[in-house]
Design an enzyme around this catalytic site. Structure first.
Site, mmCIF file in Angstrom:
data_model
loop_
_atom_site.group_PDB
_atom_site.id
_atom_site.type_symbol
_atom_site.label_atom_id
_atom_site.label_comp_id
_atom_site.label_asym_id
_atom_site.label_seq_id
_atom_site.Cartn_x
_atom_site.Cartn_y
_atom_site.Cartn_z
ATOM 1 N N SER A 1 2.152 3.769 -0.116
ATOM 2 C CA SER A 1 1.834 5.189 -0.001
ATOM 3 C C SER A 1 2.078 5.966 -1.286
ATOM 4 O O SER A 1 1.462 5.709 -2.295
ATOM 5 C CB SER A 1 2.606 5.780 1.174
ATOM 6 O OG SER A 1 2.166 7.081 1.445
ATOM 7 N N ASP B 1 -3.050 9.215 3.336
ATOM 8 C CA ASP B 1 -2.625 9.546 4.701
ATOM 9 C C ASP B 1 -1.880 10.875 4.747
ATOM 10 O O ASP B 1 -1.533 11.356 5.819
ATOM 11 C CB ASP B 1 -1.800 8.412 5.338
ATOM 12 C CG ASP B 1 -0.461 8.170 4.659
ATOM 13 O OD1 ASP B 1 -0.244 8.705 3.551
ATOM 14 O OD2 ASP B 1 0.376 7.431 5.224
ATOM 15 N N ASP C 1 -2.557 6.701 -0.807
ATOM 16 C CA ASP C 1 -3.229 5.954 0.274
ATOM 17 C C ASP C 1 -3.909 6.895 1.260
ATOM 18 O O ASP C 1 -4.333 6.483 2.343
ATOM 19 C CB ASP C 1 -2.261 5.008 0.991
ATOM 20 C CG ASP C 1 -1.185 5.752 1.767
ATOM 21 O OD1 ASP C 1 -0.807 6.868 1.345
ATOM 22 O OD2 ASP C 1 -0.711 5.235 2.796
ATOM 23 N N SER D 1 6.871 16.177 6.088
ATOM 24 C CA SER D 1 6.538 15.628 4.766
ATOM 25 C C SER D 1 5.018 15.470 4.613
ATOM 26 O O SER D 1 4.510 14.407 4.332
ATOM 27 C CB SER D 1 7.246 14.299 4.558
ATOM 28 O OG SER D 1 6.996 13.443 5.653
ATOM 29 N N ARG E 1 9.060 -2.140 2.781
ATOM 30 C CA ARG E 1 8.729 -1.554 1.478
ATOM 31 C C ARG E 1 9.756 -1.960 0.452
ATOM 32 O O ARG E 1 10.950 -1.936 0.733
ATOM 33 C CB ARG E 1 8.709 -0.029 1.551
ATOM 34 C CG ARG E 1 7.307 0.515 1.561
ATOM 35 C CD ARG E 1 7.282 2.006 1.429
ATOM 36 N NE ARG E 1 6.164 2.527 2.190
ATOM 37 C CZ ARG E 1 5.891 3.813 2.329
ATOM 38 N NH1 ARG E 1 6.667 4.704 1.763
ATOM 39 N NH2 ARG E 1 4.859 4.211 3.023
#
Length: 570
Positions: free
Chosen positions: A123, A284, A282, A384, A21
């Site tokens: 994300s 998730d 995204d 999280s 990332r």
């Protein structure tokens, strides 16, 4: 501009908790056409070594809706280049024809029996970032040693091969397939396994608002609601369509709570909807807010939602299990920095609870092992706001979590119980678990290292602290060095993780606190939880104790003033 050139060109991205990332832009440590081509060439080289049938089984590629006008870098373009590198080498590629939620990639890897897959996403990171998230054939994110080996392979073939830039291949190659329709259909079919009250859902009077945070979630959450028999949730119009600028939020992370949920909460009040569901860009991860009697909104933490999910998934399992199934075959999992509430439920109900290192890649791999050994995993989570109900996907999944929350809320509604009231019932039965998580920003790696080294040599060399302020420490586990004072051999049961910092303190008063560095951002995070037994019901007292302990932790161990740390701005 020597410094900037050095910063951009003299280091390469490495695999963190969620793949590669970085910001989109020029340079070897950024995400751009070249670094994605290099990464994919390294992937090809490594996969060719690991799988003799790579060219029969193929590779999955998905992407989200991120993009940057200035560098014309977008997730879709990077996904096409990823596919092109592999197609040029005669590898069949399943490239989704439009953006999908991240969980669709690991799901597709398993369903299509591919050797691996990549999701182009950052994300919930800031809009400047993008990422390259790798899944192995088991449908879980890659763990060590694969990450190290892939990096070695990337280093070995940094020069782009002849066909690597040819993104026309995605339109012309007979080896390219679009799995979108098929995977979407199978995924929605699999969702039915975790739907227990379809009849009741279709009659509920509850209304739900859903925001997809300018990302990929809208269409998929709408479909999931349909599968569960619900009327569609009310979308937040300003946030339902993809927008790589995330123009209505300060940062696209639903974990930041009320400040970023503003639009959805106002819409819910207008529409008379009691529950707000927010999937990150995204899709998730999932945030949930519920309107309380007094007109305030309760935004649940990841740990609180996990308490509800854990109770719900076990309750549904109990009511639907066949006679000969044994509770000892049932598992739930959480990362070690997450709440211990599932452990408390497991102790009382007789199923197994296991902890993993932070990051869903560890959970995914462990679930795969358990399933292969004939075990059943009902639920797994990380604090999280990452949740996994059932085991159709081996990664966190905001789409399925959203619809499970809706079903849970509708079921409770028939008994006039709110989610918050049910949470209190769970705590009363299994013990209050009150936690607080936050972070400091620190852009200087040497400062971060010295903070943790000081803790390892506290009063004298190689001695950890015995107290934190006035709070006595019972045990210390340091995953960075592999030390754990609670084990007979003083060795940590969790795998050693040398390249990240993480120390956990267990206190005599029942509190557990962890300090760790983030794998994706310049942060030092702290996680603290008061784990009380069911007979301790004075929450004000427990909260006060936790607050004092966190203050001591910050003051004595992090020393923000001395170390120039920036408090998380709320």
């Amino acid at each position: 501009m020597n410094k900037e050139l050095r910063d951009r060109l003299c280091c390469r991205m490495t695999f963190g908790t969620a793949g590669l990332r970085s910001a989109m832009g020029a340079g070897f440590c950024y995400i751009n056409d070249l670094t994605v081509i290099q990464s994919t060439q390294g992937m090809y080289k490594y996969l060719e070594r690991c799988f003799s049938n790579f060219k029969q089984r193929g590779f999955v590629v998905g992407y989200d809706t991120r993009g940057q006008v200035t560098s014309s870098c977008s997730s879709q373009r990077l996904a096409k280049l990823t596919a092109a590198v592999l197609l040029a080498k005669d590898v069949p590629v399943y490239l989704f024809s439009r953006y999908v939620p991240t969980p669709f990639v690991p799901y597709a890897v398993q369903e299509l029996k591919a050797v691996a897959g990549v999701m182009i996403t950052a994300s919930h990171n800031r809009k400047e970032d993008n990422g390259y998230k790798v899944y192995w054939e088991n449908g879980a994110q890659i763990t060590s040693p694969h990450d190290k080996e892939i990096l070695k392979c990337i280093e070995e073939c940094v020069e782009p091969w002849n066909g690597s830039w040819n993104d026309n291949l995605v339109d012309t190659s007979p080896l390219k397939r679009d799995p979108l329709q098929d995977i979407c259909r199978r995924y929605m079919e699999d969702l039915k396994k975790i739907c227990f009250y379809r009849e009741l859902n279709s009659k509920t009077t509850l209304k739900f608002v859903h925001t997809s945070f300018h990302g990929v979630g809208h269409d998929y959450v709408q479909l999931a609601f349909q599968v569960f028999g619900f009327k569609p949730p009310i979308p937040v119009p300003e946030q339902k369509d993809p927008d790589p600028d995330f123009s209505t939020v300060k940062c696209p992370n639903p974990e930041e709570g009320e400040s970023v949920l503003e639009l959805s909460l106002r819409l819910a009040e207008k529409e008379n909807a009691r529950i707000v569901l927010a999937t990150d860009p995204d899709a998730d991860r999932l945030a949930v807010a519920e309107l309380q009697e007094n007109g305030d909104w309760k935004v649940f933490t990841g740990n609180e939602l996990a308490a509800l999910f854990g109770w719900w998934m076990f309750d549904c399992w109990k009511k639907n299990k066949s006679r000969n199934t044994d509770v000892k075959n049932i598992y739930m999992l959480a990362t070690t920095v997450s709440s211990k509430i599932l452990k408390a439920i497991a102790l009382k109900e007789g199923f197994h609870f296991e902890e993993t290192l932070p990051g869903f890649k560890w959970i995914g791999s462990r679930i795969k092992d358990l399933l292969e050994n004939g075990k059943e995993v009902l639920f797994a989570f990380e604090e999280s706001i990452g949740f996994l109900c059932g085991t159709s996907v081996l990664d966190k999944d905001g789409v399925s979590a959203a619809v499970v929350v809706a079903e849970m809320a509708s079921y409770l509604e028939t008994m006039n119980i709110t989610l918050k009231q049910q949470l209190i019932k769970v705590y009363e039965k299994y013990g209050y678990h009150i936690s607080k998580t936050s972070y400091f920003l620190c852009y200087d790696p040497t400062t971060i290292k010295s903070i943790f080294e000081r803790l390892r040599n506290f009063d004298s060399p190689k001695e950890y602290p015995k107290f934190c302020g006035t709070f006595a420490i019972l045990h210390i586990r340091d995953v960075t060095t592999g030390y754990d004072s609670s084990q007979p051999n003083k060795k940590s049961v969790l795998p050693v993780s040398k390249n990240s910092q993480m120390i956990t303190f267990s206190f005599q008063n029942g509190c557990v606190a962890t300090l760790r560095t983030s794998g994706t951002e310049p942060k030092i995070k702290y996680y603290a939880e008061m784990c009380a037994s069911p007979d301790q019901s004075d929450t004000a007292l427990l909260e006060e104790e936790l607050k004092k302990l966190i203050e001591a932790l910050i003051e004595n161990f992090l020393e923000p003033r001395k170390n120039g740390l920036t408090w998380r701005s709320v």
